[in-house]
Design an enzyme around this catalytic site. Sequence first.
Site, PDB file in Angstrom:
ATOM      1  N   HIS A   7      21.720   2.269   5.130  1.00 27.53           N
ATOM      2  CA  HIS A   7      22.181   1.228   4.202  1.00 27.53           C
ATOM      3  C   HIS A   7      21.332   1.193   2.934  1.00 27.53           C
ATOM      4  CE1 HIS A   7      19.193  -1.116   6.690  1.00 27.53           C
ATOM      5  NE2 HIS A   7      18.871  -1.627   5.516  1.00 27.53           N
ATOM      6  N   HIS A  80      16.056  -1.856  -1.496  1.00 25.08           N
ATOM      7  CA  HIS A  80      15.491  -0.769  -0.685  1.00 25.08           C
ATOM      8  C   HIS A  80      16.602   0.160  -0.216  1.00 25.08           C
ATOM      9  CE1 HIS A  80      16.588  -3.742   2.465  1.00 25.08           C
ATOM     10  NE2 HIS A  80      16.743  -2.702   3.243  1.00 25.08           N
ATOM     11  N   GLU A 131      12.906   2.042   3.787  1.00 25.09           N
ATOM     12  CA  GLU A 131      12.920   1.559   5.176  1.00 25.09           C
ATOM     13  C   GLU A 131      13.330   2.722   6.068  1.00 25.09           C
ATOM     14  OE1 GLU A 131      15.758  -1.584   5.844  1.00 25.09           O
ATOM     15  OE2 GLU A 131      15.283  -1.751   7.970  1.00 25.09           O
TER      16      GLU A 131
HETATM   17  C1  LIG Z   1      14.082  -5.832   8.423  1.00 25.38           C
HETATM   18  C2  LIG Z   1      15.365  -6.536   8.271  1.00 25.38           C
HETATM   19  C3  LIG Z   1      16.324  -5.817   7.326  1.00 25.38           C
HETATM   20  C4  LIG Z   1      16.769  -4.503   7.946  1.00 25.38           C
HETATM   21  O1  LIG Z   1      17.381  -3.692   7.237  1.00 25.38           O
HETATM   22  O2  LIG Z   1      16.555  -4.326   9.156  1.00 25.38           O
HETATM   23  C5  LIG Z   1      15.701  -5.580   5.982  1.00 25.38           C
HETATM   24  O3  LIG Z   1      15.729  -4.520   5.379  1.00 25.38           O
HETATM   25  S1  LIG Z   1      14.885  -6.928   5.335  1.00 25.38           S
HETATM   26  C6  LIG Z   1      14.222  -6.377   3.761  1.00 25.38           C
HETATM   27  C7  LIG Z   1      13.160  -7.344   3.324  1.00 25.38           C
HETATM   28  N1  LIG Z   1      11.877  -7.022   3.933  1.00 25.38           N
HETATM   29  C8  LIG Z   1      11.003  -6.245   3.259  1.00 25.38           C
HETATM   30  O4  LIG Z   1      11.222  -5.835   2.142  1.00 25.38           O
HETATM   31  C9  LIG Z   1       9.718  -5.934   3.993  1.00 25.38           C
HETATM   32  C10 LIG Z   1       8.884  -4.919   3.220  1.00 25.38           C
HETATM   33  N2  LIG Z   1       8.597  -5.405   1.866  1.00 25.38           N
HETATM   34  C11 LIG Z   1       7.354  -5.917   1.562  1.00 25.38           C
HETATM   35  O5  LIG Z   1       6.463  -5.998   2.385  1.00 25.38           O
HETATM   36  C12 LIG Z   1       7.136  -6.365   0.116  1.00 25.38           C
HETATM   37  O6  LIG Z   1       8.390  -6.645  -0.471  1.00 25.38           O
HETATM   38  C13 LIG Z   1       6.402  -5.302  -0.767  1.00 25.38           C
HETATM   39  C14 LIG Z   1       5.041  -5.008  -0.155  1.00 25.38           C
HETATM   40  C15 LIG Z   1       7.219  -4.037  -0.907  1.00 25.38           C
HETATM   41  C16 LIG Z   1       6.214  -5.906  -2.146  1.00 25.38           C
HETATM   42  O7  LIG Z   1       5.546  -7.124  -1.948  1.00 25.38           O
HETATM   43  P1  LIG Z   1       5.354  -8.120  -3.190  1.00 25.38           P
HETATM   44  O8  LIG Z   1       6.686  -8.360  -3.844  1.00 25.38           O
HETATM   45  O9  LIG Z   1       4.576  -9.320  -2.768  1.00 25.38           O
HETATM   46  O10 LIG Z   1       4.425  -7.248  -4.075  1.00 25.38           O
HETATM   47  P2  LIG Z   1       4.363  -7.187  -5.632  1.00 25.38           P
HETATM   48  O11 LIG Z   1       5.370  -8.087  -6.272  1.00 25.38           O
HETATM   49  O12 LIG Z   1       2.935  -7.330  -5.982  1.00 25.38           O
HETATM   50  O13 LIG Z   1       4.828  -5.669  -5.886  1.00 25.38           O
HETATM   51  C17 LIG Z   1       3.871  -4.627  -5.718  1.00 25.38           C
HETATM   52  C18 LIG Z   1       4.463  -3.459  -6.484  1.00 25.38           C
HETATM   53  O14 LIG Z   1       5.626  -3.013  -5.771  1.00 25.38           O
HETATM   54  C19 LIG Z   1       6.769  -3.150  -6.617  1.00 25.38           C
HETATM   55  N3  LIG Z   1       7.866  -3.591  -5.769  1.00 25.38           N
HETATM   56  C20 LIG Z   1       7.969  -4.759  -5.087  1.00 25.38           C
HETATM   57  N4  LIG Z   1       9.133  -4.800  -4.411  1.00 25.38           N
HETATM   58  C21 LIG Z   1       9.783  -3.632  -4.690  1.00 25.38           C
HETATM   59  C22 LIG Z   1      11.046  -3.067  -4.316  1.00 25.38           C
HETATM   60  N5  LIG Z   1      11.864  -3.738  -3.498  1.00 25.38           N
HETATM   61  N6  LIG Z   1      11.392  -1.848  -4.801  1.00 25.38           N
HETATM   62  C23 LIG Z   1      10.549  -1.171  -5.627  1.00 25.38           C
HETATM   63  N7  LIG Z   1       9.325  -1.641  -6.044  1.00 25.38           N
HETATM   64  C24 LIG Z   1       8.972  -2.856  -5.563  1.00 25.38           C
HETATM   65  C25 LIG Z   1       6.409  -4.173  -7.669  1.00 25.38           C
HETATM   66  O15 LIG Z   1       7.180  -3.965  -8.810  1.00 25.38           O
HETATM   67  C26 LIG Z   1       4.948  -3.864  -7.868  1.00 25.38           C
HETATM   68  O16 LIG Z   1       4.849  -2.715  -8.656  1.00 25.38           O
HETATM   69  P3  LIG Z   1       3.722  -2.668  -9.816  1.00 25.38           P
HETATM   70  O17 LIG Z   1       3.937  -1.352 -10.480  1.00 25.38           O
HETATM   71  O18 LIG Z   1       2.408  -2.780  -9.072  1.00 25.38           O
HETATM   72  O19 LIG Z   1       4.011  -3.867 -10.683  1.00 25.38           O
HETATM   73 CO    CO Z   2      17.215  -3.008   5.346  1.00 23.48          CO
END
Ligand SMILES: CC[C@H](C(=O)O)C(=O)SCCNC(=O)CCNC(=O)[C@H](O)C(C)(C)COP(=O)(O)OP(=O)(O)OC[C@H]1O[C@@H](n2cnc3c(N)ncnc32)[C@H](O)[C@@H]1OP(=O)(O)O
Ligand code: CO
Length: 141
Positions: A7, A80, A131
């Site tokens: 997905h 993602h 993911e």
């Molecule tokens: C699991 C259930 C379901 C499934 O399919 O089964 C799902 O998929 S649920 C999806 C939601 N859950 C998650 O996303 C869990 C993993 N994600 C995380 O732990 C955080 O979102 C993380 C660590 C990727 C980012 O955390 P946070 O937003 O607090 O960090 P920052 O804002 O400081 O970002 C750091 C850096 O990463 C870039 N960033 C953040 N999110 C994304 C993204 N979705 N895609 C690409 N890049 C992302 C952000 O721009 C920052 O970049 P920088 O260059 O340092 O500014």
């Molecule tokens: Co997902």
Amino acid sequence: MIGRLNHVGVATPSIEKSAALYRDVLGATKIHDAFDMPEQGVRVCFVDVPNSQIELIEPLGEESPVHGFLKKNPAGGQHHVCFEVEDIYAARDAMTAKGASVIGSGEPRIGAHGTPVIFVHPKDMGGVLVELMETPRGTHA
Ligand SMILES: CC[C@H](C(=O)O)C(=O)SCCNC(=O)CCNC(=O)[C@H](O)C(C)(C)COP(=O)(O)OP(=O)(O)OC[C@H]1O[C@@H](n2cnc3c(N)ncnc32)[C@H](O)[C@@H]1OP(=O)(O)O
Ligand SMILES: [Co+2]
């Protein structure tokens, strides 16, 4: 190692509005019922497309990982991509061995399709939150 694109995750402030977009504008014919995943901090709604799905995700609770994304992207957006793997632990160990950061403790958690998943940090994935999801048994990768 990666298998089928299971997905594409799309963050949205409103699953209801996004589902209507996919149904009424893009012509999606199968929108699944939304459901809450409090342990993952999201509300989820799958939209079927041929050979894959769109996973609409809305933040659930103050700690939701989607909150930060929506602060930066208030209208939502591509969040993602999820690939299937045969063995989530082998995939996790391969990511770590190759220097890619597995988010959190590294212990897989149960994802929206009921199988274990991990997330690999976008900083190590060319800017894409990746993911990895263990392929549901009885299906192919
Ligand atoms: C699991 C259930 C379901 C499934 O399919 O089964 C799902 O998929 S649920 C999806 C939601 N859950 C998650 O996303 C869990 C993993 N994600 C995380 O732990 C955080 O979102 C993380 C660590 C990727 C980012 O955390 P946070 O937003 O607090 O960090 P920052 O804002 O400081 O970002 C750091 C850096 O990463 C870039 N960033 C953040 N999110 C994304 C993204 N979705 N895609 C690409 N890049 C992302 C952000 O721009 C920052 O970049 P920088 O260059 O340092 O500014
Ligand atoms: Co997902």
